[in-house]
Write an enzyme that holds these catalytic residues in place. Structure first.
Site, short mmCIF file in Angstrom:
data_model
loop_
_atom_site.label_atom_id
_atom_site.label_comp_id
_atom_site.label_asym_id
_atom_site.label_seq_id
_atom_site.Cartn_x
_atom_site.Cartn_y
_atom_site.Cartn_z
N HIS A 18 0.77 -1.43 -0.14
CA HIS A 18 0.18 -0.26 0.27
C HIS A 18 0.99 1.24 -0.26
O HIS A 18 0.97 2.34 -0.73
CB HIS A 18 -0.80 0.15 1.39
N ASP A 122 -5.55 5.62 2.39
CA ASP A 122 -5.14 5.42 2.37
C ASP A 122 -7.02 4.51 2.50
O ASP A 122 -7.71 4.49 3.32
CB ASP A 122 -4.54 3.91 2.59
#
Length: 468
Positions: A18, A122
């Site tokens: 990520h 995120d």
């Protein structure tokens, strides 16, 4: 555009898969003269600093990671968890970052020079949407998945139509997303198939909490997933725009941070590099790797080892676990195969002349890296949205093939014969040949997308203009 007026705050989830794409995005924005502040925790900051050290426009702000029962001491990244049982504890711990995040963002709003123009956070940190809204700062969601997988997950989290499918072979109705193939219950992430777990609740909450975000940053390119961009935007509502700005890792190559991948070859001191460079025939080696989060049992690793040998193909296999001992009659580092336990630069491996196929878990970063190098994939999805990625890769893009059983879902052991057949088909079969042709075509398009005037380059500029 006066770049000095922009200040973009980026808040990655604490996992390499990520974080790294967001660091690539940070560098691409920094090259356009924008100020970037990355919010992260102390341990993660140590690994991020070398990655962005040459960019004076990129700054780090540290917030403490909460001490949490059920996690190893000092654990601040998913890579530091030692068991799949730690996942829920780690996910819940990230919710406790809300207070220090809000305090930091509030301080930057008051005293920033300039104050934050927007926040990109995120999707796992869905609560940041409300935090940003309360401070009047536009929030864009970054999701490590492709647009297709994002659209499917978003549609099912909103409409819950998947609950009507009770058997693995049942067809799932995905409202708002047009499909050219049947999506089955077995293709869905476990968090959707098992709805009464804490992990399922976490992801459902995250999906719903980011509705109404100002925009979506997608690590993809329009030509790859154009049919699913508008459906995703409509699922978010409120005029949310999706910006397809990827593959993000390619900006380094196209904008001069380093030589083109594979141009001079990797450091020959690495055993894997020396071994690959010794291959006489091009596109003859299958690369095997399942990312940093997959945990395969010893029984499955044994079957994979035998299956690779049975295929008769050359292979390089990255093994993450330190406890597995491969069967004594399987060659390691011999004429046909090399088993590597050290870190390898996957992008470099895939770009080398010798590599002609990738046996992969179909994590989205791996899919992009493989396609960008024109390497077809033998899909072996295991968790998260990997089954959706594999389905899209095989059925829609036609740039890969799948194992006969489709996956190793829910602990099922895939046998050596099936693995052998899949590897041989990928490397020498007709379906493998067609998949290679399509992967090469998509690789050319991916590189054009991030160049000046390309679709992703334009989308990145449109994103900057939209927040200006």
């Amino acid at each position: 555009m006066d770049a000095s007026k922009f200040h973009i705050v980026i808040f990655p989830f604490m996992s390499q898969g990520h974080t790294i794409p967001l660091l690539d995005l940070s560098k691409a924005l920094s090259r356009r003269g924008l100020k970037i502040t990355i919010i992260t925790t102390p341990s993660n900051a140590l690994s991020i600093k070398p990655y962005v050290s040459q960019h004076s426009n990129i700054h780090l702000r540290e917030i403490p990671f909460p001490k949490t029962q059920g996690l190893p001491e000092g654990c601040e990244n998913m890579s530091q968890t030692s068991s799949p049982d730690h996942l829920l504890s780690f996910l819940n711990a990230t919710k406790l970052l809300r207070e220090p995040f809000e305090a930091t963002l509030k301080e930057m709003c008051r005293h920033g020079d300039p104050p934050p123009t927007c926040v990109i956070s995120d999707s796992f940190l869905g609560w940041t949407n409300a935090s940003c809204h309360s401070l009047g700062v536009p929030r864009l969601v970054f999701n490590g998945m492709g647009v297709f997988a994002m659209a499917v997950k978003k549609a099912l989290s909103i409409h819950q139509t998947h609950k009507g499918a009770t058997h693995d072979g049942d067809i799932v109705d995905v409202q708002g997303v047009e499909l050219s193939f049947h999506l089955l219950r077995r293709d869905l992430p476990r968090s959707l198939r098992v709805s009464d777990s804490g992990i399922s609740e976490f992801f459902l909450e995250a999906e719903r909490s980011d509705l109404g975000s100002f925009g979506v940053i997608a690590n993809s390119f329009v030509e790859l997933e154009k049919d699913h961009v508008l459906p995703l935007e409509s699922l978010y509502g409120n005029g949310t725009r999706t910006f397809c700005v990827g593959p993000l890792f390619l900006y380094d190559l196209m904008e001069g941070d380093q030589n083109e991948i594979g141009h001079n070859g990797p450091n020959p001191s690495f055993k894997w590099a020396e071994w690959l460079n010794s291959r006489v025939k091009g596109k003859s080696v299958v690369y095997v790797s399942f990312g940093s989060q997959a945990h395969l049992r010893d029984e499955q690793l044994d079957e994979l080892a035998y299956g690779l040998e049975l295929s008769g193909e050359d292979y390089i296999w990255v093994v993450r676990t330190k406890t597995w001992r491969n069967p004594t009659n399987v060659v390691s580092g011999g004429t046909k195969g090399l088993i590597v336990r050290e870190w390898v630069d996957q992008k470099l491996v895939l770009a080398l002349w010798a590599v002609g196929g990738f046996l992969s878990h179909c994590g989205w970063n791996s899919v992009l890296e493989s396609l960008a190098s024109g390497v077809p994939i033998l899909g072996w999805p295991m968790q998260a949205e990997q089954h959706l990625n594999a389905k899209y890769l095989v059925e829609e893009l036609k740039a890969g093939i799948g194992l006969e059983s489709g996956s190793a879902q829910d602990g099922k052991v895939v046998g050596r014969e099936e693995i052998s057949r899949g590897v041989k088909e990928l490397m020498r079969g007709e379906r493998g040949r067609k998949a290679r042709e399509k992967a090469i075509e998509l690789g050319r398009i991916a590189k054009r997308a991030v160049q000046v005037g390309g679709s992703s380059y334009k989308c990145l500029n449109e994103f900057i203009q939209s927040i200006g």
